[in-house]
Write a protein that holds these residues in place. Structure first.
Motif, PDB file in Angstrom:
ATOM      1  N   THR A   1      24.859  67.664  13.565  1.00 43.57           N
ATOM      2  CA  THR A   1      24.140  66.394  13.782  1.00 43.57           C
ATOM      3  C   THR A   1      25.123  65.230  13.878  1.00 43.57           C
TER       4      THR A   1
ATOM      5  N   GLN B   1       8.388  61.966   7.647  1.00 44.05           N
ATOM      6  CA  GLN B   1       9.755  62.431   7.467  1.00 44.05           C
ATOM      7  C   GLN B   1      10.694  61.260   7.199  1.00 44.05           C
TER       8      GLN B   1
ATOM      9  N   SER C   1      10.998  66.230   3.748  1.00 44.67           N
ATOM     10  CA  SER C   1      12.369  66.153   3.257  1.00 44.67           C
ATOM     11  C   SER C   1      13.223  65.355   4.231  1.00 44.67           C
TER      12      SER C   1
ATOM     13  N   ASN D   1      14.334  59.823   7.483  1.00 44.66           N
ATOM     14  CA  ASN D   1      15.543  60.023   8.293  1.00 44.66           C
ATOM     15  C   ASN D   1      16.693  59.186   7.739  1.00 44.66           C
TER      16      ASN D   1
ATOM     17  N   THR E   1      16.001  64.138   6.838  1.00 47.03           N
ATOM     18  CA  THR E   1      16.887  64.728   7.835  1.00 47.03           C
ATOM     19  C   THR E   1      18.046  63.760   8.027  1.00 47.03           C
ATOM     20  N   GLU E   2      19.229  64.301   8.193  1.00 53.58           N
ATOM     21  CA  GLU E   2      20.422  63.465   8.276  1.00 53.58           C
ATOM     22  C   GLU E   2      21.118  63.617   9.621  1.00 53.58           C
ATOM     23  N   ARG E   3      21.629  62.495  10.100  1.00 59.29           N
ATOM     24  CA  ARG E   3      22.520  62.480  11.253  1.00 59.29           C
ATOM     25  C   ARG E   3      23.737  61.644  10.873  1.00 59.29           C
TER      26      ARG E   3
ATOM     27  N   LEU F   1       9.085  70.659   4.153  1.00 63.28           N
ATOM     28  CA  LEU F   1      10.255  70.464   5.023  1.00 63.28           C
ATOM     29  C   LEU F   1      10.121  69.189   5.842  1.00 63.28           C
TER      30      LEU F   1
END
Length: 345
Positions: free
Chosen positions: A117, A87, A36, A89, A38-40, A33
């Motif tokens: 997000t 991570q 993987s 992003n 992360t999106e904003r 995790l």
């Protein structure tokens, strides 16, 4: 025989062995995790020609020469933190070119990514005070309608609670505010032109923007691509929204109307602004009385055929378009010949 009875059970496995297996599997999942993406999502909209594309290009470290945004444009940025299993992003960036007839376009980023997000940068042209509230009101109405259409009342209230936490649950004005369910940063663009306007006009603009930013739970900054310090603050603020870094882009707050404003989330108050508690409707009415507003500007001149603009070149799509154009010309010529033949008969 049931599935349970048919299962093979390892009777030699102890409870400690099972616990070690479970912990190992949990650590693997957490590592997966963490690695993987992360999106904003950041939605940039506001006055036309104020410098939205320039700000986005600087945020994405692009040297492209800005071209007029026709409708709604999408781009993205990617950052990877340092270290093993770092991570990834991703920041989705949407830009609205014109506020004219834009209600359906404003819905697209919220419908595509949701509110969890999501954040918005509202850029307003400080050099045109007589259009300031017209543009701002159009943006706020569009965002409110899109939010109500694509989120449930429960979701909206949960997100508003996060906004309250962002500005501070102990803030004395909290119960008087009209909080939005996602972070908003109001950016006053073209500060280099605005700073030469009449002092009284600048006071009215300052009071209006501070009041509306405060009641929405938004941050407020002034911006000019020609001023390195305010330009850096705007870029840092966008990085904060898009990637969470820096954690606090505001090194110092500035409330003076005679200098570039820089007001973090929750830093202002009705007492500091020098007005009684208000709402967006009264704020707009007061400002429009002081500085009469012009109607919403037209979207401007759109090229006859944007598909022929080299700035929008897409090889695969252009090839298909060329093929379809040839097929259409063939059909038109065939139809013309048939009509001539029928006339002769």
């Amino acid at each position: 025989m049931s599935e349970l009875n048919s299962m093979e059970v390892d009777t030699t496995e102890t409870i400690q062995d099972i616990a070690v297996k479970l912990v190992t599997e949990q650590l693997k999942n957490e590592t997966r995790l963490a690695a993987s993406p992360t999106e904003r999502t950041v939605f940039v909209l506001g006055s036309k020609g104020v410098g939205k594309s320039t700000l986005i290009n600087r945020f994405l470290d692009r040297d492209d020469v800005p071209r007029p945004t026709l409708a709604l444009e999408y781009s993205f940025g990617r950052k990877t933190a340092s270290g093993q299993g770092a991570q990834k992003n991703i920041c989705n960036v949407w830009e609205l070119g014109s506020l004219s007839n834009s209600s359906q376009l404003i819905e697209m980023p919220i419908r595509s990514h949701g509110l969890q997000t999501f954040s918005s940068i509202i850029m307003l042209d400080l050099s045109q005070p007589d259009r300031l509230w017209t543009d701002l009101e159009s943006v706020l109405n569009g965002l409110r309608q899109a939010t109500e259409k694509h989120a449930t009342p429960v979701q909206i209230e949960e997100m508003k609670a996060l906004t309250a936490q962002r500005i501070g649950k102990e803030h004395p004005d909290l119960n008087t505010l009209e909080l939005f369910p996602f972070p908003i940063v109001i950016v006053g663009g073209k500060y280099d032109v605005y700073q030469n306007l009449d002092s009284e006009v600048r006071k009215h603009v300052c009071r209006c923007l501070r009041s509306i930013a405060h009641t929405l739970g938004a941050a407020l900054v002034y911006y000019s691509s020609k001023n390195s310090s305010v330009s850096k603050l705007a870029r840092d603020t966008m990085n904060h929204l898009g990637f969470g870094s820096p954690s606090n882009p505001f090194r110092a707050a500035s409330f003076d109307h005679s200098s570039p404003l820089a007001i973090p989330f929750g830093a202002d108050s009705w007492a500091r602004i020098g007005v009684t508690p208000s709402n967006s409707e009264r704020i707009g009415h007061s400002f429009s009385t002081q500085i009469p507003q012009l109607p919403l500007a037209n979207s401007g001149i759109v090229p006859d055929d944007p598909a022929k603009d080299t700035g929008f070149r897409e090889v695969s799509i252009d090839e298909l378009r060329s093929q379809k154009d040839e097929e259409l010309m063939y059909v038109l010529k065939d139809t013309e010949i048939r009509m001539k033949f029928e006339v002769v008969q």
